[in-house]
Write an enzyme that holds these catalytic residues in place. Structure first.
Site, PDB file in Angstrom:
ATOM      1  N   TRP A  48      -2.464   6.327  -0.367  1.00  9.68           N
ATOM      2  CA  TRP A  48      -2.331   4.999  -0.980  1.00  9.68           C
ATOM      3  C   TRP A  48      -1.306   4.139  -0.240  1.00  9.68           C
ATOM      4  O   TRP A  48      -1.246   2.941  -0.440  1.00  9.68           O
ATOM      5  CB  TRP A  48      -1.907   5.136  -2.447  1.00  9.68           C
ATOM      6  CG  TRP A  48      -0.468   5.559  -2.630  1.00  9.68           C
ATOM      7  CD1 TRP A  48       0.164   6.591  -2.001  1.00  9.68           C
ATOM      8  CD2 TRP A  48       0.519   4.941  -3.455  1.00  9.68           C
ATOM      9  NE1 TRP A  48       1.472   6.673  -2.406  1.00  9.68           N
ATOM     10  CE2 TRP A  48       1.724   5.672  -3.303  1.00  9.68           C
ATOM     11  CE3 TRP A  48       0.505   3.848  -4.332  1.00  9.68           C
ATOM     12  CZ2 TRP A  48       2.898   5.345  -3.984  1.00  9.68           C
ATOM     13  CZ3 TRP A  48       1.677   3.540  -5.001  1.00  9.68           C
ATOM     14  CH2 TRP A  48       2.858   4.275  -4.817  1.00  9.68           C
ATOM     15  N   ASP A  49      -0.508   4.783   0.616  1.00 12.82           N
ATOM     16  CA  ASP A  49       0.472   4.061   1.431  1.00 12.82           C
ATOM     17  C   ASP A  49      -0.203   2.849   2.080  1.00 12.82           C
ATOM     18  O   ASP A  49       0.404   1.791   2.241  1.00 12.82           O
ATOM     19  CB  ASP A  49       1.012   4.957   2.556  1.00 12.82           C
ATOM     20  CG  ASP A  49       1.588   6.282   2.070  1.00 12.82           C
ATOM     21  OD1 ASP A  49       1.095   6.803   1.062  1.00 12.82           O
ATOM     22  OD2 ASP A  49       2.529   6.787   2.710  1.00 12.82           O
ATOM     23  N   GLU A  60       6.135  11.433  -7.831  1.00 13.49           N
ATOM     24  CA  GLU A  60       5.658  12.816  -7.712  1.00 13.49           C
ATOM     25  C   GLU A  60       6.623  13.846  -8.287  1.00 13.49           C
ATOM     26  O   GLU A  60       6.377  15.047  -8.175  1.00 13.49           O
ATOM     27  CB  GLU A  60       5.331  13.128  -6.251  1.00 13.49           C
ATOM     28  CG  GLU A  60       4.161  12.304  -5.741  1.00 13.49           C
ATOM     29  CD  GLU A  60       3.680  12.708  -4.356  1.00 13.49           C
ATOM     30  OE1 GLU A  60       4.350  13.514  -3.700  1.00 13.49           O
ATOM     31  OE2 GLU A  60       2.625  12.191  -3.943  1.00 13.49           O
ATOM     32  N   LYS A  62      11.147  10.733  -7.997  1.00 18.79           N
ATOM     33  CA  LYS A  62      11.203  10.799  -6.541  1.00 18.79           C
ATOM     34  C   LYS A  62      11.182   9.388  -5.958  1.00 18.79           C
ATOM     35  O   LYS A  62      11.705   9.129  -4.883  1.00 18.79           O
ATOM     36  CB  LYS A  62       9.971  11.580  -6.076  1.00 18.79           C
ATOM     37  CG  LYS A  62       9.871  11.836  -4.598  1.00 18.79           C
ATOM     38  CD  LYS A  62       8.572  12.609  -4.320  1.00 18.79           C
ATOM     39  CE  LYS A  62       8.411  12.929  -2.845  1.00 18.79           C
ATOM     40  NZ  LYS A  62       7.073  13.492  -2.553  1.00 18.79           N
ATOM     41  N   GLN A  63      10.513   8.466  -6.688  1.00 19.93           N
ATOM     42  CA  GLN A  63      10.241   7.149  -6.107  1.00 19.93           C
ATOM     43  C   GLN A  63       9.912   6.132  -7.195  1.00 19.93           C
ATOM     44  O   GLN A  63       9.705   6.496  -8.352  1.00 19.93           O
ATOM     45  CB  GLN A  63       9.073   7.257  -5.143  1.00 19.93           C
ATOM     46  CG  GLN A  63       7.776   7.692  -5.809  1.00 19.93           C
ATOM     47  CD  GLN A  63       6.824   8.360  -4.831  1.00 19.93           C
ATOM     48  OE1 GLN A  63       6.716   9.575  -4.802  1.00 19.93           O
ATOM     49  NE2 GLN A  63       6.134   7.554  -4.039  1.00 19.93           N
TER      50      GLN A  63
HETATM   51  C1  BGC Z   1       5.072  10.329  -1.494  1.00 19.16           C
HETATM   52  C2  BGC Z   1       3.716   9.732  -1.685  1.00 19.16           C
HETATM   53  C3  BGC Z   1       3.158   9.319  -0.335  1.00 19.16           C
HETATM   54  C4  BGC Z   1       3.181  10.470   0.647  1.00 19.16           C
HETATM   55  C5  BGC Z   1       2.762  10.071   2.041  1.00 19.16           C
HETATM   56  C6  BGC Z   1       5.000  11.465  -0.496  1.00 19.16           C
HETATM   57  O1  BGC Z   1       6.264  11.968  -0.247  1.00 19.16           O
HETATM   58  O2  BGC Z   1       5.600  10.812  -2.706  1.00 19.16           O
HETATM   59  O3  BGC Z   1       3.795   8.610  -2.542  1.00 19.16           O
HETATM   60  O4  BGC Z   1       1.869   8.840  -0.474  1.00 19.16           O
HETATM   61  O5  BGC Z   1       4.493  10.971   0.729  1.00 19.16           O
HETATM   62  O6  BGC Z   1       3.605   9.113   2.568  1.00 19.16           O
END
Ligand code: BGC
Length: 742
Positions: free
Chosen positions: A332-333, A460, A572-573
Site C-alpha cells: 500500500w506504500d 502492525e 508501530k506507525q
Molecule cells: C510497515 C507497512 C509497510 C511495509 C513495507 C512495514 O514495516 O508496517 O506499513 O507497508 O513495511 O514498507
C-alpha cells in the site's frame, strides 16, 4: 545510496572493480518485476494462507571491470588507495568515481568511472571507464565482463530481509560471444522467465589496443606511456520474457546494445541530462536555510524517480530497485505515499501505477474467492505479479484496507486531473469491484451499526481487531466514492455503465447497500478522552511500559513476540493519525489535536512510514517544532541511515513522505471534495521554500518566504484555490499572486 535505476533496471552502488573480502559488500542488480516464485511452506497449515511467494531476483552483475598493470591486479589485495571520491549528480544522472591506487613497487594509476542507467532506454545502462598511468609506462589490461553466478540474500532473523531460496536461482540457457562482448541467457526454475544479459565494449584513447574475448566478456590490452589514458566504454542491456516474447529476448538485447554503441556514451549522457532537466522542472523542491534537508529532499525525489515502474506492468517496491529488503514486494506504500508524489510531480507515472492495479484485477478476484467472498476483488497485501505473498496473515492479508487505499488513489487522481475517461475505461471497474468486499466482510451489530471485524489496520503492532477506525472510515469513503462513480457513469456514459455493470454483475441493490453501510458505519470514538479509538479494544489494553524499554529493544518487532505487542497500547506507525490526513475534511481541528496528542504518546515509529504523517498533522494542528522534528526524521532517513537498514534498500514510502511533508505539511495543501487549498507556514529555520504541483491541468509553483506566499501558474489556463481560506484565482492574464502570511 549510490544505487542507480530507471524504474526497471536497478544497480546497487557497488564498484565495477570490486575486490576485497567476500561478504564485505552486498552486490546486487535487479529488474523491476522480474521474479522467481517458490511455494511457501507452513509447518502448520490453514485454509487460504498465501501459497506462493514471488520474489525479486538478483540478476547477473554486468558492471564488472578488472584492471591489471604488468600482470598485477589493481585491487585491495595488492594496492593501496591514495585518494577516493564518489558522487551522484541528480542533474546529470551519472555516478562518478575517481580513485587513485598505488601498487606494490610504487606505480600509480587513476581510475575514473562514470556510470548511468538510462532513464530514456528501459533496457540499457552504460559505463565509461578510464585508466591513466600516472607515474609510469607499462602494459595495461582491462577486462569487462558479466558475473552471472549471482545469488539472493538468505533470510535470517529479521523478517524484513532475505528470501527462502538458497544458491543460484538462474539456470544457464546459452551464451553467445558477439565480437564486442557477450550475451548470456538464463531461465528461472519456477516462474518460467527467460533473461538476457548482454554487454558490448569498445576501447579508445591510445594507439595499438589489442582486444580479445575473455571469460564472460572482453579484454583490452595496451602499453601506456606515462600520462596516457585507456578508456573502455561498456554498454549493458537486460531484457526478460516479462517484457517481450521469449524469442525476442536475445534479439532485443542485441539491438539495444547496437543502438547504444552507435550512439555512444556522450549521447546517452546527454539524453540522461535532458530527461532529468524535464523532471526537475516539474518536481523540484527548493529549501533555503537548511542544506542538509535540501539534499535529503532532492535525494529522495531522485531515488523515487529511479525506483518507480512506469510500464503499467510494474510498480514501486518498498525498497525500489535498490535492495532485497521485503523481497521486491509492492505494498500500500504505493497508493498512500508514492502515488501522490507522482500525481502532483509527473502525472503520467501516477497513471501507469493505477494501470498496474487494473492489470492485477483478475488475480485480485481469484484471491477474493479464496477468501470466501462470492463477489468482488481483494488486492494482495504484498506482491509482485499479483499473488498474495504475505506469509504472516495477521500483518498481511488481514490488512484489507489495501482495497480502500487503491480506491483512494483513484479518487485523488480524478480530483487532481479530472480525467474521467480513465475512470470509465479502468478506474470504475477497480473501484466497484473492490468496494464489494466491504459489504462482504461487514455486518450489522445489535445496535444497527455496520461493523468490519477481524482486520488489521495500518498499525502492525495491533492485529486482527474489530472496527479498526482507519479501515472503517476508509471503507466508508470507498463505498461512497463507488456509489458516486456508478451514478456518474450511468448519467454521463450510459454505454460504459452498461458494459461495466454487466461485466461484473452489479445491480442497484448492491449500490444501495453500500450507501446504507456507509451511513451506519461504526467509527469508534471515546467520549471521555475525546479521541477516535484505533479499534474496539485499543483503549482497554495495557499501556506499553516505554519508560522501562531499553533503546536497543527497538524496533519492538525484533525483540518481543507478536502477542506481547498486540496485548498492549502501542503503535508501530500512524493509523488514526493517517486517517486525519487522508479524510481531512471529516474532522475538526480540535479533534485532530487531541488524536495527535494521544497517539503520539503510544507510537514508536518503528515503521519508516510513520514520522512523515505525524509531521504533517503536527504542522496542521500548530505544533511547528514537532512538525519540523518529524520531518527531519523522514527527510534524511536513508542518507543518515537512521533505521540502520539502508543497506537492504532505500525506504521509498518515507522518501515520498518527505515530499508530502513539504506540500501537505508545511504548505498545508489538501485536495478534497471541497477543492484545492493551501495554508502555508514557514519553518523557523528556513528563509524560503518552493515546490510545484500539477493540478487541474495546470502547473502551479508555490513559493513561501517570511512575509508571504507566491502562487505562479507556470502553464495551464486558469486555477482556483484557497490560501488560508481566502480565494485565489490565477489565469493566463494574471498568472501570479502574492498572498500575505497569516
Ligand atoms: C510497515 C507497512 C509497510 C511495509 C513495507 C512495514 O514495516 O508496517 O506499513 O507497508 O513495511 O514498507
Amino acid at each position: 545510496m549510490f544505487a542507480l535505476g530507471n524504474g526497471y533496471i536497478g544497480m546497487r552502488g557497488t564498484h565495477e572493480d570490486m575486490s576485497g573480502e567476500p561478504g564485505s559488500t552486498l552486490e546486487g542488480t535487479y529488474l523491476n518485476g522480474f521474479h522467481e516464485t517458490e511455494a511457501i511452506h507452513y509447518p502448520e497449515n490453514a485454509y487460504g494462507l498465501a501459497r506462493i511467494n514471488e520474489f525479486m531476483l538478483n540478476v547477473p552483475n554486468a558492471k564488472c571491470m578488472a584492471v591489471s598493470v604488468d600482470g598485477q591486479r589493481v585491487g585491495l589485495e595488492s594496492a593501496r588507495i591514495v585518494s577516493y571520491e564518489r558522487s551522484l549528480d541528480f542533474r546529470q544522472g551519472v555516478l562518478v568515481r575517481t580513485v587513485e591506487w598505488e601498487l606494490d613497487g610504487g606505480k600509480r594509476v587513476r581510475i575514473e568511472s562514470r556510470r548511468l542507467v538510462c532513464f530514456g532506454r528501459k533496457h540499457v545502462a552504460a559505463i565509461e571507464y578510464r585508466v591513466t598511468a600516472l607515474n609510469f609506462g607499462a602494459a595495461l589490461r582491462i577486462e569487462a565482463s558479466i558475473d552471472s553466478a549471482v545469488t539472493n540474500m538468505q533470510a535470517g532473523d529479521d523478517p524484513r530481509v532475505g528470501s527462502a531460496i538458497t544458491g543460484p536461482a538462474l539456470l544457464d540457457d546459452g551464451r553467445e560471444t558477439t565480437g564486442r562482448g557477450v550475451i548470456v541467457t538464463q531461465r528461472t526454475r519456477n516462474s518460467g522467465f527467460l533473461l538476457g544479459t548482454g554487454i558490448a565494449c569498445a576501447a579508445s584513447g591510445v594507439a595499438a589496443i589489442t582486444a580479445s574475448d575473455c571469460a564472460d566478456g572482453r579484454a583490452f590490452e595496451a602499453t601506456l606511456a606515462q600520462g596516457e589514458t585507456l578508456t573502455v566504454h561498456k554498454y549493458i542491456a537486460y531484457v526478460s520474457s516479462r517484457d517481450v516474447a521469449r524469442e525476442e529476448v536475445a534479439p532485443l538485447v542485441r539491438s539495444e546494445l547496437d543502438r547504444a554503441v552507435q550512439d555512444g556514451f556522450a549521447a546517452l549522457a546527454a539524453e540522461q541530462q535532458a530527461y532529468l532537466a524535464d523532471f526537475w522542472a516539474q518536481a523540484d523542491v527548493e529549501i533555503e536555510g537548511d542544506d542538509a534537508l535540501q539534499q535529503g529532499v532532492r535525494f529522495n525525489q531522485y531515488h523515487l524517480l529511479q525506483s518507480v515502474g512506469r510500464d503499467g506492468k510494474t510498480n514501486i517496491a518498498a525498497k525500489g530497485v535498490t535492495g532485497e529488503g521485503y523481497e521486491g514486494h509492492y505494498f500500500w506504500d504505493t497508493e498512500i505515499y508514492v502515488f501522490p508524489f507522482f500525481l502532483f510531480s509527473k502525472p503520467e507515472i501516477a497513471r501507469s501505477l493505477l494501470q498496474y492495479r487494473y492489470a492485477g484485477l483478475p488475480k485480485a478476484r481469484e484471491r477474493a474467492r479464496q477468501m470466501s467472498h462470492t463477489r468482488g476483488a481483494l488486492y494482495p497485501w504484498r506482491t509482485i505479479a499479483g499473488e498474495e505473498c504475505s506469509a504472516y496473515y495477521p500483518a498481511g492479508t488481514a490488512q484489507y484496507h489495501i482495497n480502500a487505499d487503491v480506491a483512494y488513489s483513484i479518487r485523488l487522481y480524478l480530483m487532481a486531473t479530472g480525467d474521467f475517461d480513465f475512470i470509465a475505461e479502468y478506474g470504475a471497474e477497480i473501484v466497484l469491484e473492490t468496494a464489494r468486499i466491504w459489504t462482504g466482510i461487514g455486518s450489522y451489530d445489535r445496535e444497527g451499526c455496520f461493523c468490519i471485524n477481524a482486520v488489521t489496520g495500518p498499525d502492525e503492532y495491533t492485529a486482527v481487531v474489530n472496527n479498526n477506525y482507519y479501515t472503517n472510515a476508509m471503507a466508508c469513503m470507498h463505498m461512497a466514492f463507488a456509489a458516486s462513480i456508478a451514478d456518474r457513469l450511468r448519467s454521463e456514459r450510459p454505454e460504459d455503465w452498461k458494459r461495466v455493470a454487466a461485466a461484473i454483475g452489479l445491480d442497484d441493490a448492491e449500490i444501495a447497500a453500500w450507501r446504507a453501510a456507509c451511513a451506519d458505519m461504526r467509527l469508534p470514538y471515546d467520549e471521555a478522552l475525546g479521541i477516535h479509538e484505533q479499534d474496539d479494544s485499543f483503549l482497554s489494553k495495557k499501556p506499553w511500559d516505554f519508560a522501562n524499554t531499553p533503546a536497543e529493544n527497538y524496533p519492538l518487532l525484533l525483540h518481543y513476540h507478536p502477542l506481547v505487542i498486540y496485548r498492549h497500547q502501542v503503535c508501530k506507525q500512524a493509523d488514526v493519525v493517517l486517517a486525519l490526513l487522508l479524510l481531512s475534511d471529516e474532522f475538526q481541528i480540535d479533534d485532530k489535536r487531541r488524536d495527535f496528542d494521544f497517539y503520539e504518546k503510544v507510537t514508536t515509529h518503528d515503521s519508516s512510514l510513520s514520522s512523515c504523517i505525524f509531521s504533517i498533522i503536527a504542522a496542521e494542528v500548530g505544533y511547528a517544532d514537532k512538525a519540523y522534528q518529524y520531518f527531519l526524521e523522514t527527510a534524511r532517513l536513508d542518507l543518515d541511515n537512521t533505521h540502520a537498514n539502508t543497506q537492504y534498500g532505500v525506504h521509498t514510502a518515507a522518501m515520498a513522505g518527505t515530499w508530502l511533508g513539504v506540500a501537505y505539511g508545511f504548505a498545508g495543501m489538501r485536495l478534497t471534495g471541497g477543492g484545492l487549498r493551501f495554508a502555508p507556514t514557514l519553518p523557523a529555520k528556513w528563509q524560503r521554500y518552493a515546490f510545484r504541483v500539477h493540478v487541474h491541468g495546470g502547473l502551479l509553483e508555490v513559493t513561501v518566504d517570511a512575509g508571504a506566499t507566491g502562487y505562479r501558474l507556470l502553464n495551464g489556463e486558469a486555477l482556483a484555490f484557497t490560501h488560508h481560506g481566502a480565494p485565489v484565482a490565477l489565469s493566463q492574464a494574471e498568472p501570479f499572486k502574492r498572498m500575505e502570511s497569516q
